[in-house]
Every structure is written in structure tokens, then in C-alpha cells.
Design a protein around this motif. Structure first.
Motif, PDB file in Angstrom:
ATOM      1  N   ALA A 132      -5.342  41.304  74.310  1.00  0.00           N
ATOM      2  CA  ALA A 132      -6.174  40.917  75.541  1.00  0.00           C
ATOM      3  C   ALA A 132      -7.630  40.744  75.031  1.00  0.00           C
ATOM      4  O   ALA A 132      -8.012  41.440  73.889  1.00  0.00           O
ATOM      5  CB  ALA A 132      -6.220  41.788  76.729  1.00  0.00           C
ATOM      6  N   ALA A 150      -6.621  40.535  81.119  1.00  0.00           N
ATOM      7  CA  ALA A 150      -5.153  40.546  81.108  1.00  0.00           C
ATOM      8  C   ALA A 150      -4.793  41.178  82.315  1.00  0.00           C
ATOM      9  O   ALA A 150      -5.316  42.596  82.310  1.00  0.00           O
ATOM     10  CB  ALA A 150      -4.423  40.789  80.010  1.00  0.00           C
ATOM     11  N   SER A 154       0.355  39.394  83.115  1.00  0.00           N
ATOM     12  CA  SER A 154       0.917  39.541  81.610  1.00  0.00           C
ATOM     13  C   SER A 154       1.569  40.823  81.594  1.00  0.00           C
ATOM     14  O   SER A 154       1.754  41.075  80.202  1.00  0.00           O
ATOM     15  CB  SER A 154      -0.641  39.607  80.782  1.00  0.00           C
ATOM     16  OG  SER A 154      -1.359  38.499  81.140  1.00  0.00           O
TER      17      SER A 154
END
Length: 288
Positions: A132, A150, A154
Motif C-alpha cells: 500500500a 488500502a 484489499s
């Protein structure tokens, strides 16, 4: 009655000047005749005289020739000065451009090395959830947090550890749909079990809120810390997987010392979110 112009004869100075001119003219003619006769009838004597005259007149001729060359070289010197000045300006501009290119190249090299380290970490760690982008961090506040781009979409969950190319960053404490809030290891509420790399001495890494970390020995009274001691995660209690670099001691001490984290959120752009570490349970001994 108008006066008539005086003839030269009335001025004694004019008479002397006219006489001297006649004498010089006659003498020059005689000298020319003698030299002509010598050149025809006695070339050796004429050559000697010519050499002597050249010896006397050569320094004067050389001086006049040098002055002539110096005067003729003035325009060329001025042109050369302006040409050299233009070349110097061009070289200065080229040097400045080269310095800018070198700085950009160094920046790219540093960024490539960081990304390669991060890629190496990701390849080594099988529990990576997502890579991320670190959007922001409170590096100057007493509370130390970072925000990742994120979230739950995710697979990010609360309690998952976050690490950068150099070492441990912190752990996730809040999760949104597409973002997550990370508690940095320098925050006063952060507690990470660690061990000293050189001998495995167990300790606790606690954030201080000022960008530094306090290392406390688990067994008080027997631990001596030295500047440069490196501390890694121990894996005790779960969450953080073992052997992740955490901090380096900046001072010596007994039982406690101050350290600086390897991974600082204000110095990199990407981080890895990992699954929480779950220690393998110890199998009970079978009764014999």
C-alpha cells in the motif's frame, strides 16, 4: 606703397636651411654613387658594408615590427576574449545541467534501492496481504499515526503488522473501505516484544511520542545496553512475526536505553501489510 615678398636671401635662417638641404642632397648622391660603384667593382666590400648597416638597423626594425604586430593583434585579442567568455558561460551552464542530472540520478538510484529492498521483503514474506501507498503520517505530533490507501477491500484487518523496506512500521488500528490507520512504533501506546540481535536478550520496545523508542529489558537488573545494539521482533505474543528489524540503540544504559527505529514513516512511500503472526502451539508431551 605695397611691400614686395622677401626672397629667401633676406633670411639668414632660410639660407642655412637651403644650404643644408643642398649638402644632404649632394652627399646622398655621392654615397649612392660610391655604393653603386662598390657593388659593381668590389662586391666583397659592398657586402661588408651592407652587413654592418643591417647590424645597426636590425634592432630598430625588430622594434617597429613588434609594435606593428602588437597593434595588429589587438582586434584578435579582443575577439578571443569574447570567445573565451562565451565558452566559459557555456561550460558553466553545462556544469550546472550536469549537477542537476547527477542529483536526479542519485534520487532515482536511492528510490530504486528502496523499492528493490521492499520487493525482496515481499518475496521473502509469504504472509503479505497488500503493498500500500503511505498517504500521510503524523511525524511531528505526540501521537504517531500513518494512513495507507488500502482497506478492507484489499484484505486489510485491524491488528495486522505493517513494515517498510528498512524494518517494522507499526500495526493497523483502524480499517476503512479503502484506507487504514496505522499506529507507529514510536507512538506512546505502541508496545512491541523484541530481542537483541547479538545475544537474543528479550526486551520491550515502547514508543515515546518524540520520534524515539524506549527499550526496556524484560529481566530488570541484569541487562546492560550499548550504543549500536540492534533489536528485532521476537514473535512473542503474536501479531509481529519474528526477526523483523525494529530499532538501533542510540545510547548505553542499564535495563533501559533509547533507540531510533529503522523504518521512519516520513522517509518512504510504500509499505507492506502482513497477516498477523500466530505462533505455532507447543504440542503437549505424551505420557509415557
Amino acid at each position: 606703397m605695397a611691400s614686395r615678398p622677401r626672397r629667401p636671401g633676406f633670411s639668414r635662417r632660410a639660407q642655412y636651411g637651403q644650404f643644408v638641404g643642398y649638402v644632404i642632397l649632394v652627399a646622398g648622391g655621392l654615397v649612392a654613387a660610391v655604393l653603386l660603384a662598390l657593388s659593381r667593382f668590389d662586391p666583397a666590400t659592398f657586402g661588408a658594408l651592407r652587413t654592418s648597416a643591417a647590424t645597426v638597423t636590425t634592432p630598430v626594425s625588430s622594434g617597429f615590427a613588434g609594435i606593428t604586430r602588437w597593434i595588429a593583434a589587438i582586434p584578435q585579442g579582443v575577439g578571443d576574449y569574447f570567445a573565451v567568455k562565451q565558452r566559459n558561460e557555456a561550460l558553466r551552464a553545462q556544469i550546472a545541467q550536469s549537477k542537476a542530472d547527477i542529483m536526479r540520478a542519485r534520487g532515482l538510484d536511492y528510490e530504486n534501492r528502496r523499492l528493490k529492498r521492499l520487493l525482496g521483503v515481499r518475496e521473502q514474506v509469504a504472509t503479505t496481504v497488500v503493498s500500500a501507498h503511505l498517504v500521510s503520517s503524523t511525524a511531528t505530533s505526540t501521537r504517531r499515526y500513518a494512513v495507507l490507501d488500502a482497506g478492507s477491500q484489499s484484505g486489510v484487518e485491524v491488528g495486522q503488522p505493517v513494515r517498510g523496506p528498512e524494518g517494522l512500521v507499526g500495526r493497523v488500528v483502524e480499517v476503512g473501505l479503502n484506507n487504514a490507520r496505522v499506529l507507529l512504533i514510536t507512538d506512546p501506546e505502541s508496545i512491541v516484544p523484541v530481542r537483541r540481535a547479538r545475544d537474543g536478550l528479550p526486551a520491550i520496545a515502547a514508543g515515546r511520542g518524540d520520534g524515539l523508542i524506549e527499550i526496556r529489558a524484560v529481566n530488570a537488573g541484569s541487562a546492560v545496553f550499548h550504543p549500536g545494539d540492534i533489536f528485532m521482533t521476537s514473535g512473542t505474543g503474536g501479531i509481529f512475526s519474528p526477526n523483523v528489524p525494529v530499532a538501533r540503540a542510540t545510547a548505553g544504559g542499564r535495563d533501559t536505553t533509547t533507540a531510533r527505529g529503522f523504518a521512519r514513516a516520513d522517509t518512504f512511500d510504500y509499505a507492506l501489510v502482513e497477516r498477523a503472526f500466530v505462533p505455532m502451539p507447543i504440542a503437549p508431551e505424551r505420557a509415557r
